[in-house]
Each structure stands twice: as structure tokens, then as C-alpha cells.
Design a protein around this motif. Structure first.
Motif, PDB file in Angstrom:
ATOM      1  N   GLN A 241      71.028  66.659  56.052  1.00 26.69           N
ATOM      2  CA  GLN A 241      70.137  66.482  57.193  1.00 26.69           C
ATOM      3  C   GLN A 241      70.914  66.052  58.435  1.00 26.69           C
ATOM      4  N   VAL A 242      71.929  65.214  58.230  1.00 22.99           N
ATOM      5  CA  VAL A 242      72.770  64.795  59.358  1.00 22.99           C
ATOM      6  C   VAL A 242      73.545  65.994  59.915  1.00 22.99           C
ATOM      7  N   THR A 243      74.075  66.823  59.004  1.00 23.10           N
ATOM      8  CA  THR A 243      74.809  68.015  59.441  1.00 23.10           C
ATOM      9  C   THR A 243      73.917  68.952  60.242  1.00 23.10           C
ATOM     10  N   ALA A 244      72.639  69.048  59.828  1.00 22.99           N
ATOM     11  CA  ALA A 244      71.703  69.952  60.508  1.00 22.99           C
ATOM     12  C   ALA A 244      71.406  69.510  61.936  1.00 22.99           C
ATOM     13  N   LEU A 538      77.887  83.824  52.170  1.00 20.31           N
ATOM     14  CA  LEU A 538      77.127  83.770  50.921  1.00 20.31           C
ATOM     15  C   LEU A 538      76.028  82.715  50.991  1.00 20.31           C
ATOM     16  N   PHE A 539      76.312  81.615  51.675  1.00 20.51           N
ATOM     17  CA  PHE A 539      75.304  80.571  51.882  1.00 20.51           C
ATOM     18  C   PHE A 539      74.153  81.115  52.724  1.00 20.51           C
ATOM     19  N   LEU A 540      74.480  81.820  53.804  1.00 19.26           N
ATOM     20  CA  LEU A 540      73.442  82.386  54.663  1.00 19.26           C
ATOM     21  C   LEU A 540      72.628  83.444  53.910  1.00 19.26           C
ATOM     22  N   GLU A 558      79.650  75.487  47.524  1.00 23.43           N
ATOM     23  CA  GLU A 558      80.855  76.305  47.642  1.00 23.43           C
ATOM     24  C   GLU A 558      81.277  76.446  49.103  1.00 23.43           C
ATOM     25  N   ALA A 559      80.302  76.602  49.999  1.00 25.73           N
ATOM     26  CA  ALA A 559      80.627  76.705  51.428  1.00 25.73           C
ATOM     27  C   ALA A 559      81.273  75.418  51.927  1.00 25.73           C
ATOM     28  N   HIS A 560      80.735  74.274  51.505  1.00 18.71           N
ATOM     29  CA  HIS A 560      81.294  72.989  51.926  1.00 18.71           C
ATOM     30  C   HIS A 560      82.713  72.809  51.388  1.00 18.71           C
ATOM     31  N   ASN A 596      78.057  76.603  59.552  1.00 24.80           N
ATOM     32  CA  ASN A 596      77.549  75.887  58.387  1.00 24.80           C
ATOM     33  C   ASN A 596      76.405  74.959  58.757  1.00 24.80           C
ATOM     34  N   ALA A 597      76.552  74.277  59.891  1.00 20.83           N
ATOM     35  CA  ALA A 597      75.511  73.348  60.324  1.00 20.83           C
ATOM     36  C   ALA A 597      74.198  74.059  60.622  1.00 20.83           C
TER      37      ALA A 597
END
Length: 658
Positions: A241-244, A538-540, A558-560, A596-597
Motif C-alpha cells: 500500500q505504501v508503494t502504491a 508478468l505482474f501486469l 517475483e517482480a519485487h 512496479n508502483a
């Protein structure tokens, strides 16, 4: 002023301090009890307990039992074989070469095996210094010390089964609190954005490491998972949530510069950071805990920001409202963590998916028997350094402390230049500080009992700081060693001189040795950048295509991890002699972080809109991913930048609907 209070019963010794106290008692007890009646047994058992304690990594019962078994077997074989090989300098040299290479290669079988192997090398060096007359009896003492330590350690896990997981949760929350502070800095125009991004990305690497430890501890023990799954998922979700809470901060600073919104936003985020910091100090948590002490300040800041937003154009107001939405969500998650609710069994992730099997020990070992393997290259380098170091001590400095040269080499040598250089500096600074302090203490204090108590405190400091502040740890153990040897052998000046010279020689030899079978990260940056973009793609895809939540979690993980590996690779490449255009890779790193964010923002959104925009962003990432020369392509502000801009446009549309 903050109005957060921590109940008295929540204060406890940090795990590293509690473990340090435990280790110090375990090491000293047999020495104290047996010193007058059976001195060699006391020293042997104490040395065994001391060295094997450094293999005791955080883990559950099964992991600790397996580490104990590996370490005890290695310690018995090394102590017996090397003690027998001490009969002549030639057999000693052959044993050093063979054992160093084999034990270094245990790193191929995993982190825990690698630590056990490294401590086996350290035991070999200690054996060289102790020169036991009865190899079998000495081995028995060493194994007894190891058994004595691990009996206590495993009993501790049986009594407090969630202790390591609680500590991992505390550390993850502390890292998240620091990450929030870094986010607040993005709203401070006095701090350059490049510096703010570097800080947030560095903290991303730290948080990723903590989260991976949580997953390892949580999912490798089903009982732990059922008990603490809710807290663990929310701790990971809190960072998410912080990253977002991500925007184009250059634009935000420009648009809101004429208002007080920037400073108020920073205050609001710093207030959240303080609350998360409180949480980090009180895990395991209590249902009676109340984080509501700051309600008045939150309400006041929210009201002020809302009033500012009401007087701004829609685009600028959307940013402020988005900040308020994110901060409210972060505070709700903090409250849920404080309540410590358990989740239903059906949301338990499959450990087989999140913790894939790395194969058998043998297959992992065989996989690293090629010259491209960093494990093999480092093992060859360390073996050669040991051969040179042992030969040098025979030719130039054959005395009872010459083993300190080899001890310094094995402690400071690391596969990559950045870590070796850092370890060298910490070793030398800690040694100089410890020698100076110990010399002053020996000059000022005469009672032996007082000096021995100080030496015990030095050992305690060594254990407490060994994994957190290595320079201070070296200071503590140097004080302990210099005082004890001065009382036992006398001649403190000779001891101090030997400690300094052998430390200097070992550090110098290790630094020069980095160019023997080197492991350069700059050659890997292209692949690391490519993998980081692929991870985000892949995350998206998982988010846009509405895959099940566990699959999205796996893609997010995996993305992180890939972004963290890119960040770590850049950190190593900055100090390596073969220079590459790091600006290009740093630009890719920042863009990947932004992407990523915003993907996380999409995942957390109540519903996905503008799928056409999302598909265009996905296509842009695919275009980059399939480029022949992805680094040059991205550095020209093409694929990655286009993907980030499209994703941020989609997030802005979502914010306007909230």
C-alpha cells in the motif's frame, strides 16, 4: 507530539541481544566450570560452541535441526582430519587446500550449508592455532560444544516456536516505517528527486529481503502459517500500500508548490511512519493495543488537505485526494495488524509454489561445477589465498598467532568487490578500535576478575552486532581476545602487534585476491535489467487478466525480487574497475520502480478500468522485453518510459473515480 504509548509488558530484548546473551553464557559456562579441573576440555567445548553458534540462522525446528546435523558432521570431520594432518607442514598445507575448496563449495547447496562450510574453514584455522595433541579427543570436545549449543537452541524453538518469525515481522515493519519516511521526502522540494528515488529504491531492497525471510519462515512450517498468516499477509500488504502511493513527484511538486499541501502531506506520511514504527517494536501483538492516540492529528491534517483540494483544479485535487485515500488505507492496515486477526485456512498460499524446490544437495553442487559459477570461482580464489597465506606464515612469520592471517582472510573475503571492500574496512576499523580500547583497559585496570568481566562483555558485543554492525562486532571480539590472551600468555604488546599486523596483511591479501578468479557484476547488468522488466510485465499481465489472487501474489513477489537483484547489481557495479554506462541502468531501475508502483496501484484498485490503456502499456513492455538491445532501447526513453506513462495515466483515471 506523538501520543503513541507502548505498554510496559511489550518491551523486550531484541532477538539479536537475547541470542547474544544466550550464546555468551553457552560459550563461557563450560570454560568457567572446567578451567581448573580439565582445562583442555573446557576450551575445546567452548570453541565448539562459539563457532557453531554462528551457523544458527533464523528458522523453525526443522531448519535448525538440519543445520545442526550438517554443522556437527562438518565440525567432526574437519577437527579430526585436520588435527591428524598437522603432523608436518606439507600435510598441513595439503589439508588446508583440500578442505578450503570443499567447504567453500558447500555454498552451492544453499545459504545454510554455505554458512556451515564457512565455519568449518574457521574451525580449521582455530585448530591450526590450538594444535591439539590428541585429534580424536579434540574432535570429541568440539562436537560436544556443538551439541551443547544446539540442544539449547532447539529447546528454545520448542518453547517459543514463533520467535524467529516475530523478529522477521518486526524487522519488516521497521523497514516499512523507514520506507514511509523516504516517501515523505518525495514531497520535500529541498530534497533532489534523484536522491529521494535512490533512498526509496535502497529501502525497497531492504524490505524485499525481510519479506522473503517472512515467506521462508511462514510457509516452511504449516503451524506457523496458520497462526501468523493474517499478520504476515497484512505486513506485506502494508508495504504494498505504501508503494502504491506513487506519483510523478516532479509534476506534483510543481503543481502544489503554491500551497501548503506538500508540507502537510509530508507530515501526514511521517505520522504514519511513527505509528508503523510502534508496531515494529511490539510484535507479537495484542488485541488490546490501540493505535488511536494520533486520531486528532490525522483528522486535522486530513481536514487541512481536503480544504486545499476543494480550492484546486480537478487534476491537482485528484493528487491530494489520492494521497488521502492511500494514507487512510495504510492506517486501516496498521490497525488490522495491531488487532492480529487470523485469516481463513482457504487463503493459505501453497508453499510448493512460493518456496520452489531447489533440487537435491548433490544436483545443486554439480550445477556449480563450471567456471561460470561464482561459487566455484570464489572457492578457487579462497583456496589460493589460503595456500599463499599459509606459505607466507611458514616463510616469514612462524609464531603462535600466525593463524590470524588465515582467519582474517576467511572472514573478510567475499565473492564480489563491494562486499570485500566493505568487510575490509569494517575489519580494520574494528580491529584498531578494539586494540586501542583493550590496551587502555590493560594499562588502567589490574584486577584479573574485572578484566575477565570486560572480556565477557566484549564477547557479548561480538554476538550482538555480528550480523548488524560488523565493525562494532570486531571491536568487541578484539577486546575479548587481547584481554584473555594477555592474561593467559602475558606479553600484551606482542599480542597487540600480532593482531594488527596479521589483520592488515590478511585484508591486503584479500583485496588483491579479488582480481584472481573475479566475480564481476557489471557483466550481468543487461540480463538483470531485462529480467526486471520481464518481472513487471508478468505482474501486469496477472493483474490485467484478473488471475487468482495467489497467482498475482506470486507474480508480485517475483517482480519485487527481480527489481531488488537489479538494485543490488548496480550497488556492486559502482565500485568495480570495469566501468559501464551506469546512468542507463539507473534510469532503467527508476522506471522499473515506477512501473512496479503503478501496477500495485492497479492491483489494489476496487475495479480495473481503461483496459485499452492497460493493454497498450502491456504491449509497450512486451516491445521492450523482445528488443534485441533492451538497454539501449530503454535508455533512449522509449519502451519503458512509454509503459510507465501509460500505466500512470491509468492510475490517474482510477483516482478520479474514487
Amino acid at each position: 507530539m506523538l501520543n503513541l504509548k507502548i505498554p510496559l509488558f511489550h518491551f523486550r530484548l531484541p532477538e539479536n541481544v537475547a541470542d547474544a546473551l544466550r550464546n555468551t553464557i553457552i560459550v563461557l559456562l563450560p570454560i568457567v566450570l572446567l578451567y581448573n579441573s580439565y582445562r583442555q576440555a573446557g576450551i575445546g567445548i567452548g570453541v565448539g560452541a562459539l563457532l557453531i553458534s554462528l551457523t544458527d540462522l533464523p528458522g523453525n525446528r526443522r531448519q535448525k535441526a538440519l543445520t545442526a546435523l550438517q554443522s556437527l558432521v562438518i565440525f567432526f570431520v574437519v577437527s579430526l582430519v585436520f588435527s591428524v594432518g598437522l603432523s608436518t607442514p606439507l600435510t598441513t598445507g595439503i589439508a588446508i587446500v583440500i578442505l578450503t575448496f570443499v567447504l567453500s563449495m558447500t555454498a552451492a547447496m544453499g545459504g545454510r550449508s554455505g554458512v556451515a562450510g564457512t565455519m568449518g574453514i574457521v574451525l580449521m584455522v582455530f585448530t591450526l592455532g590450538l594444535r591439539p595433541k590428541d585429534p580424536l579427543l579434540f574432535s570429541a570436545f568440539i562436537v560436544t560444544g556443538g551439541l551443547w549449543f544446539y540442544v539449547v537452541s532447539i529447546l528454545q524453538v520448542l518453547i517459543w516456536p514463533y520467535r524467529s518469525l516475530h523478529q522477521a515481522l518486526r524487522e519488516a515493519l521497521a523497514a516499512t516505517a523507514d520506507f514511509l519516511k523516504a516517501k515523505a521526502a518525495c514531497y520535500d522540494p529541498a530534497i533532489p528527486l534523484d536522491e529521494a528515488y535512490r533512498q526509496t529504491i535502497a529501502l525497497h531492497l531492504r524490505v524485499s529481503e525481510k519479506q522473503e525471510l517472512i515467506r521462508q519462515l511462514l510457509l516452511s512450517d504449516r503451524r506457523n502459517a496458520k497462526k501468523l498468516l493474517g499478520t504476515a499477509i497484512r505486513v506485506i500488504g502494508l508495504y504494498e500500500q505504501v508503494t502504491a502511493m506513487h506519483y510523478d513527484y516532479a509534476v506534483v511538486r510543481g503543481r502544489l508548490a503554491h500551497t501548503e499541501a506538500l508540507s502537510l502531506s509530508a507530515k501526514l506520511i511521517n505520522l504514519l511512519s511513527a505509528e508503523v514504527g510502534v508496531l515494529s517494536r511490539i510484535v507479537p501483538l495484542s488485541a488490546t493495543l490501540n493505535l488511536g492516540g494520533n486520531d486528532d492529528q490525522f483528522i486535522e491534517l486530513n481536514d487541512q488537505l481536503t480544504a486545499i483540494a476543494d480550492n484546486l483544479v480537478k487534476e491537482d485535487a485528484t493528487v491530494i485526494k489520492g494521497i488521502l485515500v492511500n494514507t487512510a488505507a495504510i492506517r486501516r492496515l496498521s490497525a488490522q495488524i495491531a488487532i492480529n486477526e487470523e485469516l481463513r485456512d482457504e487463503v493459505l498460499p501453497d508453499p510448493g509454489v512460493f518456496l520452489p524446490d531447489g533440487g537435491s544437495y548433490f544436483s545443486r553442487f554439480i550445477a556449480h561445477l563450471n567456471f561460470r559459477s561464482p561459487v566455484l570461482r570464489f572457492s578457487l580464489r579462497l583456496t589460493l589465498l589460503f595456500a599463499i597465506g599459509y606459505g607466507a606464515t611458514l616463510l616469514f612469520a612462524p609464531n603462535q598467532y600466525s593463524y590470524w592471517l588465515l582467519l582474517t582472510i576467511v572472514i573478510v573475503a567475499r565473492p564480489k568487490l563491494a562486499l570485500t571492500w566493505q568487510r575490509n574496512l569494517e575489519r580494520l576499523s574494528g580491529t584498531f578500535a578494539g586494540v586501542l580500547i583493550a590496551s587502555l583497559l590493560l594499562f588502567v585496570i589490574k584486577p584479573a576478575v574485572v578484566l575477565l568481566v570486560i572480556a565477557a562483555l566484549g564477547l557479548l558485543c561480538f554476538f550482538a552486532w555480528n550480523r548488524y554492525a560488523y565493525a562494532w562486532s570486531v571491536t568487541g571480539i578484539t577486546i575479548c581476545v587481547v584481554i584473555c590472551l594477555s592474561l593467559y600468555h602475558g606479553h600484551p604488546t606482542a599480542i597487540v602487534s600480532a593482531r594488527l599486523w596479521y589483520s592488515l596483511a590478511g585484508c591486503g591479501l584479500t583485496f588483491i585476491g579479488i582480481f584472481i578468479f573475479p566475480v564481476w557484476t557489471n557483466k550481468e547488468l543487461d540480463d538483470l535489467a531485462h529480467l526486471a522488466v520481464e518481472g513487471n510485465r508478468l505482474f501486469l499481465e496477472a493483474v490485467v487478466n484478473g488471475k487468482p489472487t495467489p497467482e498475482i501474489w506470486l507474480a508480485r513477489k517475483e517482480a519485487h525480487l527481480r527489481l531488488a537483484r537489479l538494485s543490488e547489481g548496480l550497488r556492486h557495479a559502482r565500485v568495480e574497475p570495469r566501468k559501464v554506462d551506469l546512468q542507463k541502468f539507473e534510469w532503467i531501475q527508476i522506471l522499473n520502480y515506477r512501473i512496479n508502483a503503478v501496477i500495485i496501484s492497479l492491483f489494489l484498485a476496487p475495479r480495473l478500468i481503461a483496459t485499452e490503456t492497460a493493454q497498450r502499456a502491456l504491449a509497450s513492455l512486451k516491445f521492450y522485453d523482445q528488443a534485441d538491445k533492451p538497454v539501449e532501447f530503454a535508455a533512449n526513453n522509449a519502451g519503458l518510459l512509454k509503459g510507465a506513462d501509460l500505466l500512470e495515466a491509468l492510475v490517474n483515471e482510477l483516482m478520479q473515480l474514487r
